[in-house]
Write an enzyme that holds these catalytic residues in place. Structure first.
Site, short mmCIF file in Angstrom:
data_model
loop_
_atom_site.label_atom_id
_atom_site.label_comp_id
_atom_site.label_asym_id
_atom_site.label_seq_id
_atom_site.Cartn_x
_atom_site.Cartn_y
_atom_site.Cartn_z
N CYS A 1 -4.71 8.14 8.89
CA CYS A 1 -4.10 7.77 10.17
C CYS A 1 -4.42 8.64 11.38
O CYS A 1 -4.59 8.10 12.47
CB CYS A 1 -2.60 7.65 9.99
SG CYS A 1 -2.20 6.26 8.93
N GLU B 1 2.23 11.46 3.41
CA GLU B 1 1.89 11.33 2.00
C GLU B 1 2.11 12.68 1.30
O GLU B 1 1.95 13.74 1.90
CB GLU B 1 0.45 10.84 1.84
CG GLU B 1 0.35 9.39 2.27
CD GLU B 1 -1.05 8.82 2.17
OE1 GLU B 1 -1.84 9.30 1.35
OE2 GLU B 1 -1.33 7.88 2.94
N GLY C 1 0.81 -1.21 0.00
CA GLY C 1 0.00 0.00 0.00
C GLY C 1 0.84 1.26 0.00
O GLY C 1 1.98 1.28 -0.49
N SER D 1 3.37 -1.54 10.16
CA SER D 1 2.05 -0.96 10.38
C SER D 1 2.03 -0.23 11.72
O SER D 1 2.81 -0.55 12.62
CB SER D 1 0.98 -2.05 10.44
OG SER D 1 0.88 -2.73 9.22
P1 NAD Z 1 -3.00 0.34 2.57
O1 NAD Z 1 -4.40 -0.03 2.80
O2 NAD Z 1 -2.66 1.33 1.48
O3 NAD Z 1 -2.16 -0.97 2.25
C1 NAD Z 1 -2.25 -2.14 2.98
C2 NAD Z 1 -2.16 -3.32 2.01
O4 NAD Z 1 -2.04 -4.53 2.75
C3 NAD Z 1 -3.37 -3.50 1.09
O5 NAD Z 1 -2.96 -3.41 -0.26
C4 NAD Z 1 -3.91 -4.89 1.45
O6 NAD Z 1 -4.40 -5.60 0.33
C5 NAD Z 1 -2.68 -5.57 2.01
N1 NAD Z 1 -2.96 -6.71 2.88
C6 NAD Z 1 -3.80 -6.77 3.95
N2 NAD Z 1 -3.75 -7.99 4.52
C7 NAD Z 1 -2.87 -8.73 3.81
C8 NAD Z 1 -2.38 -10.05 3.92
N3 NAD Z 1 -2.79 -10.86 4.90
N4 NAD Z 1 -1.50 -10.49 3.01
C9 NAD Z 1 -1.08 -9.67 2.01
N5 NAD Z 1 -1.49 -8.40 1.86
C10 NAD Z 1 -2.38 -7.93 2.75
O7 NAD Z 1 -2.44 0.85 3.95
P2 NAD Z 1 -1.21 1.88 4.21
O8 NAD Z 1 -1.66 3.28 4.07
O9 NAD Z 1 -0.03 1.40 3.44
O10 NAD Z 1 -0.97 1.64 5.77
C11 NAD Z 1 -0.40 0.47 6.25
C12 NAD Z 1 -0.04 0.67 7.70
O11 NAD Z 1 0.94 1.72 7.80
C13 NAD Z 1 -1.21 1.11 8.60
O12 NAD Z 1 -1.04 0.51 9.85
C14 NAD Z 1 -1.02 2.61 8.70
O13 NAD Z 1 -1.54 3.11 9.91
C15 NAD Z 1 0.48 2.74 8.71
N6 NAD Z 1 0.99 4.03 8.22
C16 NAD Z 1 0.43 4.61 7.11
C17 NAD Z 1 0.97 5.80 6.62
C18 NAD Z 1 0.40 6.47 5.39
O14 NAD Z 1 0.87 7.54 5.06
N7 NAD Z 1 -0.55 5.88 4.70
C19 NAD Z 1 2.09 6.37 7.23
C20 NAD Z 1 2.63 5.74 8.35
C21 NAD Z 1 2.08 4.56 8.83
C1 UGA Z 2 0.75 11.96 8.95
C2 UGA Z 2 2.06 12.27 9.69
O1 UGA Z 2 2.48 13.59 9.31
C3 UGA Z 2 3.13 11.26 9.33
O2 UGA Z 2 4.30 11.51 10.10
C4 UGA Z 2 2.60 9.85 9.64
O3 UGA Z 2 3.56 8.89 9.27
C5 UGA Z 2 1.32 9.62 8.87
O4 UGA Z 2 0.35 10.63 9.25
C6 UGA Z 2 0.67 8.31 9.19
O5 UGA Z 2 0.92 7.71 10.22
O6 UGA Z 2 -0.15 7.94 8.35
P1 UGA Z 2 -0.17 12.33 6.49
O7 UGA Z 2 -1.48 12.01 7.11
O8 UGA Z 2 0.24 11.60 5.27
O9 UGA Z 2 1.00 12.10 7.55
O10 UGA Z 2 -0.10 13.88 6.13
P2 UGA Z 2 0.07 15.20 7.03
O11 UGA Z 2 0.96 16.12 6.32
O12 UGA Z 2 0.40 14.89 8.42
O13 UGA Z 2 -1.39 15.83 6.98
C7 UGA Z 2 -2.48 15.23 7.64
C8 UGA Z 2 -3.70 16.13 7.53
O14 UGA Z 2 -3.52 17.30 8.33
C9 UGA Z 2 -3.96 16.62 6.11
O15 UGA Z 2 -5.34 16.63 5.86
C10 UGA Z 2 -3.41 18.04 6.12
O16 UGA Z 2 -4.01 18.86 5.17
C11 UGA Z 2 -3.73 18.46 7.53
N1 UGA Z 2 -2.86 19.54 8.03
C12 UGA Z 2 -1.54 19.33 8.21
C13 UGA Z 2 -3.41 20.78 8.32
O17 UGA Z 2 -4.63 20.98 8.18
N2 UGA Z 2 -2.60 21.77 8.78
C14 UGA Z 2 -1.26 21.58 8.96
O18 UGA Z 2 -0.58 22.54 9.38
C15 UGA Z 2 -0.73 20.33 8.67
#
Ligand code: NAD
Ligand code: UGA
Length: 466
Positions: free
Chosen positions: A278, A167, A13, A133
C-alpha cells in the site's frame, strides 16, 4: 433506523478476511459472508485445518475458528451474498495501473467498478455500500453514479470506511484500533447509514474512537495517513546515509528525536526501505491526483518519499557489492527474510525483491530463507518484475527451509526482514560454516552487531558505521 443483520464483503484478501472475521467474532448476531472470485482462496479460508487459512497473521486462526460456520462464512457465491445483505463492504484490490492513462501512478479501479456493476445488477432492495478498499478521493461519486442507474428503484448509500490495520498486527489493530473512520453523506439518509455502521463497530469499539466525517475527507484521510507514515520511514532512511558518513548512529538519533512528544517514537526504524502493498501505491495515487488537479508542487513533495525509498533499496544492494570487493559474480549471498515485514507471509513490494533483482543483475547466486514465505511466491515475485526469464531466476535463486543450510558456504548474509527468530540463531555455527571473511549486511538493524563482531563477522548495519 437500519439495523444490520446481514453483511457481505466482496474480497477475501488481507483486509476482507481479517476485518470480517473480527466483525463476526464481535457481533454474533450479524451474519457475515465473505465472497471472492478466487475459488482457491475461498477454499483455503474454509480449510478444515484453520491453520491453513490463506493469510498468516498472529491470532487470526483463533478468531476465524471461533466464528467460522457460526456467523462467518466464506463463499464464491458473490451474487447470493450481495442479494441477501443489507450492508456490502467492497474490499477488493486497487493496485497501481499498469497500462494506459495514469500508468504507474493512478489506482486501477477496474475491480471496484466491476463490484459496483454487479451490485447494481443483483440488488433488489436498498443497501448500504461501504468502501473498505483504499480509493482515490471522490471514488464514491463514481460508485453512486453506477448504482443510481440500476432502474429498479433500489436506494444506495455509499460510505467510506478505510482500513488502517497493519499486516503482522492485524488482529490487535482490529480488536483495539486507534480509531475507526466512517465517511458518509450529510443528508438524513446518509446520516442513518453512517449510524448503522457506527452501531456495528460500537459492539466492541468505544464510541469516542469512532470518527465520522464527510465521504471525501474519509477517502482522502486514508491516502494521507499512509503518506505520512511512509514519509516518516523515508525521512529516517534519508538520514541513514548521512549517519554512515559522520559516525552518528541512526538508532541513537531516532531515540533522541523520538522522545520529543511532538515527534513520538513510532515509525522511526531505519530499514532497507519500506515495502508492502500500500505505501507506494497510495502515495503514487496521491501524486497522480495532485497532478491531475494541476498541483505540481504538492505532487513533487510526496513523490520524493518514493524516490528516497527506491534509493534506499538500491543503496543497500550497491553497498553489498562494494563491500564484496566490487563483484558478486558467482558469489553465494544468503537472504534472511523475504516478507515485507515480520509476522506476515505477504511479500508485495518487499525490499527483498528489488535487492535480489539488483544482485542478480550482477550475477550473484542468492539463497533465500523466510519462515513464512513459500518458494513459489519468491519465484513469482521475481518473475513478475520481468527483468529476466523464469528459468534465469530459477538458476540464480534457491529457496531453502533451513536457515543454517541457507548460510552454509555463503560469502555474505543479508537480513531483509526483521523476523525475531533471526536474533536467536546459533551465530557461531553459522560463522563456522561460511566463507571468510564472513560478512553480514543487516538491513533491519536487527542483530547484535557487537556480539557478531566478537565471533568474527564483518557487520554492516543501516545507518551506522561504528
Ligand atoms: P488482496 O489482493 O489481498 O484481496 C483482494 C481480493 O479481492 C482478491 O482475493 C480478489 O480475488 C478479490 N476480488 C477482486 N475483484 C473481485 C470481484 N469483482 N468479486 C469478488 N472478489 C474480487 O487485497 P488486500 O490487501 O486485501 O487489499 C484490499 C484493499 O484494502 C486495497 O484497496 C488495499 O489498498 C486496502 N488496504 C490493504 C491493507 C493491507 O494491509 N493489505 C490495509 C488497509 C487497506
Ligand atoms: C501500513 C499502515 O501502517 C497501515 O495503517 C495501513 O492500513 C496499511 O499500510 C495499508 O493501507 O495497507 P503495512 O504496510 O501492513 O501497514 O505495515 P507497516 O507496519 O506500516 O510497514 C510498512 C513498511 O514500512 C514495512 O516494509 C516496514 O518494514 C517498513 N517500516 C515501518 C520501516 O522500515 N520502519 C518503520 O519504522 C516502520
Amino acid at each position: 433506523m437500519t439495523k444490520i443483520t446481514k453483511i457481505c464483503c466482496i474480497g477475501a484478501g488481507y483486509v476482507g478476511g481479517p476485518t470480517m472475521a473480527m466483525i463476526a467474532k464481535k457481533c454474533p448476531h450479524i451474519k457475515v459472508t465473505v465472497v471472492d472470485l478466487n475459488e482457491q482462496r475461498i477454499a483455503a479460508w474454509n480449510d478444515a485445518d484453520v491453520e491453513n487459512i490463506p493469510v498468516y497473521e498472529p491470532g487470526l486462526s483463533a478468531v476465524v475458528a471461533e466464528a467460522r460456520n457460526r456467523n462467518l462464512f466464506f463463499s464464491t457465491d458473490v451474487e447470493g451474498a450481495i442479494d441477501e445483505a443489507e450492508m456490502i463492504f467492497i474490499s477488493v484490490n486497487t493496485p497501481t495501473k499498469t497500462y494506459g492513462a495514469g500508468k504507474g501512478q493512478a489506482a486501477d479501479l477496474k475491480w471496484i467498478e466491476l463490484c459496483a456493476r454487479q451490485i447494481a445488477r443483483v440488488a433488489k432492495n436498498n443497501k448500504i455500500i461501504v468502501e473498505k478498499s483504499t480509493l482515490p478521493v471522490r471514488t464514491a461519486s463514481a460508485i453512486k453514479d453506477i448504482l443510481t442507474h440500476t432502474g429498479n428503484g433500489s436506494q444506495f448509500q455509499i460510505l467510506s470506511n478505510p482500513e488502517f490495520l497493519a499486516e503482522g498486527t492485524a488482529v490487535e489493530d482490529l480488536d483495539a484500533p486507534d480509531r475507526v473512520l466512517i465517511g458518509g453523506d450529510t443528508t438524513p439518509e446518509g446520516r442513518a447509514a453512517v449510524q448503522a455502521l457506527v452501531d456495528v463497530y460500537a459492539n466492541w469499539i468505544p464510541k469516542e474512537r469512532i470518527l465520522t466525517t464527510n465521504v471525501w475527507s474519509s477517502e482522502l484521510s486514508k491516502l494521507t495517513a499512509n503518506a505520512f507514515l511512509a514519509q516518516r520511514v523515508s525521512s529516517i532512511n534519508s538520514l541513514t546515509e548521512l549517519c554512515e558518513k559522520t559516525e552518528a548512529d541512526i538508532k541513537e538519533v531516532a531515540r533522541a528525536i523520538g522522545t520529543d512528544s511532538r515527534i513520538g517514537p513510532k515509525f522511526l526504524k531505519a530499514s532497507v526501505g519500506f515495502g508492502g502493498s500500500c505505501f507506494q501505491k497510495d502515495i503514487l495515487n496521491l501524486v497522480y491526483i495532485a497532478r491531475s488537479y494541476g498541483l505540481q508542487e504538492v505532487a513533487d513533495y510526496w513523490e520524493q518519499v518514493i524516490i528516497m525509498n527506491d534509493h534506499q533499496k538500491k543503496r543497500f544492494a550497491n553497498q553489498m557489492i562494494r563491500e564484496l570487493y566490487n563483484t558478486v559474480n558467482g558469489k553465494k549471498i544468503s537472504f534472511l527474510g523475504w516478507a515485507f515485514k515480520k509476522d506476515t507471509n505477504d511479500t508485495r513490494e518487499s525490499a527483498a525483491i528489488y535487492v535480489a533483482d539488483h544482485l542478480l543483475h550482477e550475477q550473484a547466486h542468492i539463497i533465500v530463507y523466510d519462515p513464512k514465505v513459500l518458494e513459489g511466491q519468491i519465484y513469482f515475485d521475481l518473475d513478475y518484475l520481468a527483468t529476466r526469464t523464469p528459468e534465469e531466476n530459477k538458476k540464480g535463486v534457491n529457496v531453502v527451509t533451513d536457515p543454517y543450510e541457507a548460510c552454509k558456504g555463503a560469502h555474505a548474509i543479508a537480513v531483509l526482514t526483521e523476523w525475531d527468530e533471526f536474533k536467536d540463531y546459533d551465530w557461531q555455527r553459522i560463522y563456522d560454516s561460511m566463507l571468510k571473511p564472513a560478512k553480514i549486511f543487516d538491513g533491519r538493524n536487527l542483530l547484535d552487531a557487537e556480539k557478531l563482531r566478537a565471533i568474527g563477522f564483518q557487520v554492516k548495519a543501516i545507518g551506522t558505521n561504528i
